[in-house]
Design an enzyme around this catalytic site. Structure first.
Site, PDB file in Angstrom:
ATOM      1  N   CYS A 243      15.245  73.385  69.642  1.00 54.00           N
ATOM      2  CA  CYS A 243      16.463  72.525  68.953  1.00 54.00           C
ATOM      3  C   CYS A 243      16.806  71.558  70.355  1.00 54.00           C
ATOM      4  O   CYS A 243      17.614  70.807  69.845  1.00 54.00           O
ATOM      5  CB  CYS A 243      17.668  73.453  68.631  1.00 54.00           C
ATOM      6  SG  CYS A 243      16.953  74.593  67.447  1.00 54.00           S
TER       7      CYS A 243
ATOM      8  N   THR B 284      31.251  63.034  49.524  1.00 60.42           N
ATOM      9  CA  THR B 284      30.330  63.013  48.435  1.00 60.42           C
ATOM     10  C   THR B 284      29.167  63.717  48.759  1.00 60.42           C
ATOM     11  O   THR B 284      28.467  63.796  49.766  1.00 60.42           O
ATOM     12  CB  THR B 284      29.931  61.514  47.896  1.00 60.42           C
ATOM     13  OG1 THR B 284      31.244  61.029  47.628  1.00 60.42           O
ATOM     14  CG2 THR B 284      29.120  61.585  46.524  1.00 60.42           C
TER      15      THR B 284
ATOM     16  N   GLY C 213      22.903  74.100  59.591  1.00 59.66           N
ATOM     17  CA  GLY C 213      23.116  75.754  60.277  1.00 59.66           C
ATOM     18  C   GLY C 213      24.301  75.191  61.278  1.00 59.66           C
ATOM     19  O   GLY C 213      25.301  76.054  61.473  1.00 59.66           O
ATOM     20  N   THR C 214      24.177  74.229  62.260  1.00 58.24           N
ATOM     21  CA  THR C 214      25.167  73.985  63.137  1.00 58.24           C
ATOM     22  C   THR C 214      26.403  73.827  62.644  1.00 58.24           C
ATOM     23  O   THR C 214      27.386  74.488  63.230  1.00 58.24           O
ATOM     24  CB  THR C 214      24.510  72.541  64.008  1.00 58.24           C
ATOM     25  OG1 THR C 214      23.323  72.870  64.536  1.00 58.24           O
ATOM     26  CG2 THR C 214      25.414  72.379  64.990  1.00 58.24           C
TER      27      THR C 214
ATOM     28  N   SER D 256      20.134  77.337  56.862  1.00 54.14           N
ATOM     29  CA  SER D 256      19.709  75.937  57.005  1.00 54.14           C
ATOM     30  C   SER D 256      18.594  75.746  56.148  1.00 54.14           C
ATOM     31  O   SER D 256      17.269  76.515  56.566  1.00 54.14           O
ATOM     32  CB  SER D 256      19.559  75.692  58.353  1.00 54.14           C
ATOM     33  OG  SER D 256      19.151  74.192  58.555  1.00 54.14           O
ATOM     34  N   ALA D 257      18.390  74.708  55.329  1.00 54.51           N
ATOM     35  CA  ALA D 257      17.198  74.530  54.386  1.00 54.51           C
ATOM     36  C   ALA D 257      15.830  74.238  55.203  1.00 54.51           C
ATOM     37  O   ALA D 257      15.062  74.533  54.793  1.00 54.51           O
ATOM     38  CB  ALA D 257      17.736  73.391  53.194  1.00 54.51           C
ATOM     39  N   HIS D 258      16.009  73.557  56.231  1.00 58.76           N
ATOM     40  CA  HIS D 258      14.703  73.039  56.870  1.00 58.76           C
ATOM     41  C   HIS D 258      14.105  74.067  57.714  1.00 58.76           C
ATOM     42  O   HIS D 258      12.857  73.867  58.191  1.00 58.76           O
ATOM     43  CB  HIS D 258      14.931  71.726  57.801  1.00 58.76           C
ATOM     44  CG  HIS D 258      15.478  72.152  59.178  1.00 58.76           C
ATOM     45  ND1 HIS D 258      14.869  72.316  60.277  1.00 58.76           N
ATOM     46  CD2 HIS D 258      16.727  72.369  59.752  1.00 58.76           C
ATOM     47  CE1 HIS D 258      15.833  72.517  61.194  1.00 58.76           C
ATOM     48  NE2 HIS D 258      16.868  72.572  60.845  1.00 58.76           N
TER      49      HIS D 258
HETATM   50  N1  PLP Z   1      20.693  78.855  64.388  1.00 56.19           N
HETATM   51  C1  PLP Z   1      19.678  78.948  64.818  1.00 56.19           C
HETATM   52  C2  PLP Z   1      19.212  80.478  65.160  1.00 56.19           C
HETATM   53  C3  PLP Z   1      18.521  78.064  64.719  1.00 56.19           C
HETATM   54  O1  PLP Z   1      17.262  78.468  65.038  1.00 56.19           O
HETATM   55  C4  PLP Z   1      18.941  76.778  64.562  1.00 56.19           C
HETATM   56  C5  PLP Z   1      17.935  75.555  64.624  1.00 56.19           C
HETATM   57  O2  PLP Z   1      16.917  75.750  65.490  1.00 56.19           O
HETATM   58  C6  PLP Z   1      20.314  76.227  64.187  1.00 56.19           C
HETATM   59  C7  PLP Z   1      21.222  77.374  64.116  1.00 56.19           C
HETATM   60  C8  PLP Z   1      20.854  75.177  63.583  1.00 56.19           C
HETATM   61  O3  PLP Z   1      20.280  74.728  62.812  1.00 56.19           O
HETATM   62  P1  PLP Z   1      20.398  73.167  62.051  1.00 56.19           P
HETATM   63  O4  PLP Z   1      19.180  72.509  62.736  1.00 56.19           O
HETATM   64  O5  PLP Z   1      20.209  73.319  60.699  1.00 56.19           O
HETATM   65  O6  PLP Z   1      21.710  72.727  62.601  1.00 56.19           O
END
Ligand code: PLP
Length: 379
Positions: free
Chosen positions: A330, A240, A72-73, A202-204
């Site tokens: 995070c 890849t 997601g980042t 974001s998959a996790h």
């Molecule tokens: N955006 C939000 C709202 C999140 O909660 C998070 C992760 O906690 C992220 C972005 C970042 O996602 P990733 O961990 O896949 O980089």
């Protein structure tokens, strides 16, 4: 010994066994390079494109509008930075309660492009941005703007109305990106129908693997490559592909969507029971997230009044086998406090506990958490 109880599902979620199986199958039997034209390569390519199709269908967008990323980042970085670079965006309107990957990207944009205005909307006591002010700002000043607002806040759960914001943006010729990392797989999202230009996943966060995400880029707003060096992801992101990650993500999303209503009902009951129990134990707690609007059913953010016993509640819960978070996980480990709580204006001394649930939690987990908290605060 009691099994541990994991209530930090806004930070990350455990992998589903079906997802592990789908990934293991790829890892064992699908080793081709998707860019190769031979049979092994084509087999790997098929896996990727089938996954892309599932994700695109679930969001109501075209297959060519979904790009795989590492998380997601990365998706959020890509949209913000490339909108400035490629689309001529001269102002970004966001909120101080966004995830750090948005806020830090904005810092970078501001340092490298001083001509781009960065503006933050006022937020309410749940961390929800003020949409009337957004409308006012967009109407008052026609500078070409990207609005970036998260669907659900990862710390408080506070949610915004995406179709409403998209319609305000459309009426004012602004682009709209939403960080939907906390809501993909939990709520129906109709990106095209609602008029979003970009969104991130974001998959996790929905029981898929870590290290894989995606970004939706509306085909009218073409961004140039984010990583150079190969033609992967239609030239957008060289390298890849993470085939097992992509397959795991689409499998996890498929299962999440199939069980969406059932999971929502189950988790909502857990959240309500925990909240009622906490109110009985300590009537002067405060809840952040749903005071002035809806909140994500999986997040319960509770403030305990300043007190020696509650100061160490997070650590004591961990010792007693319960994993919760003190805010955003995070950046866990860096005890820097929460920028979201600070932006909301939470009085210093109040202890924030974020309980976040998954479908794997049970009512007996809630009962045990309440009994552990009772022992901590009423020894
Ligand atoms: N955006 C939000 C709202 C999140 O909660 C998070 C992760 O906690 C992220 C972005 C970042 O996602 P990733 O961990 O896949 O980089």
């Amino acid at each position: 010994m009691n099994p541990r109880i994991y209530l930090d599902n806004a930070a990350t979620t455990p992998l589903l066994p079906e997802v592990v199986d789908a990934m293991a199958e790829v890892l064992k039997n699908n080793y081709g390079n998707p860019s190769s034209i031979h049979s092994e390569g084509r087999k790997a390519r098929t896996c990727i494109e089938d996954s892309r199709k599932k994700i695109a269908l679930s969001l109501g967008v075209s297959i060519g509008e979904i790009f795989f990323t590492s998380c997601g980042t990365e998706s959020n970085n890509m949209v913000l930075k490339n909108s400035v670079r490629d689309l001529g965006v001269k102002r970004i309107i966001s909120s101080p309660a966004e995830h750090h990957c948005i806020l830090h990207s904005l810092n970078r944009i501001s340092a490298e492009h001083p001509e781009v205005q960065i503006k933050f909307l006022p937020i309410d006591s749940d961390g929800r941005p003020n949409i009337e002010v957004l409308d006012e700002w967009l109407k008052r000043d026609p500078t070409y703007t990207l609005v970036s607002l998260m669907h659900a806040n990862n710390e408080t759960g506070a949610m915004v109305d995406l179709p409403q914001i998209a319609s305000i943006c459309r009426a004012n010729n602004a682009l709209f990106h939403s960080d939907t990392v906390q809501t993909v797989g939990y709520f129906p999202i109709k990106a095209r129908e609602w008029g979003l230009h970009f969104l991130s996943g974001s998959a996790h966060k929905f029981h898929g693997p870590k290290g894989i995400g995606f970004v939706y880029i509306n085909s009218d707003n073409h961004l140039s490559p984010y990583i150079d060096g190969g033609a992967q992801e239609r030239n957008m992101r060289a390298g890849t592909e993470n085939i097992h990650g992509i397959v795991g993500m689409s499998k996890a999303l498929e299962i999440a969507i199939q069980n969406m209503e059932k999971n929502q009902l189950h988790i909502t009951k857990l959240k309500e029971s925990l909240l009622q129990g906490l109110h009985r134990l300590q009537p002067d707690i405060k809840v952040v997230g749903n005071n002035q609007g809806p909140s994500h059913f999986k997040v319960l953010n509770v403030l305990f009044p300043p007190d020696k016993k509650t100061d160490l509640i997070l650590m004591n819960l961990d010792i007693h086998g319960v994993s919760v978070s003190g805010g955003s996980a995070c950046s866990s480990g860096a005890d820097a406090g929460s920028h979201v709580m600070e932006a909301i204006g939470i009085e210093p001394g109040w202890n924030t506990i974020r309980f976040s649930f998954s479908k794997f939690n049970k009512m007996k987990d809630v009962e045990r958490v309440l009994s552990e908290i009772k022992q901590i605060i009423q020894p």
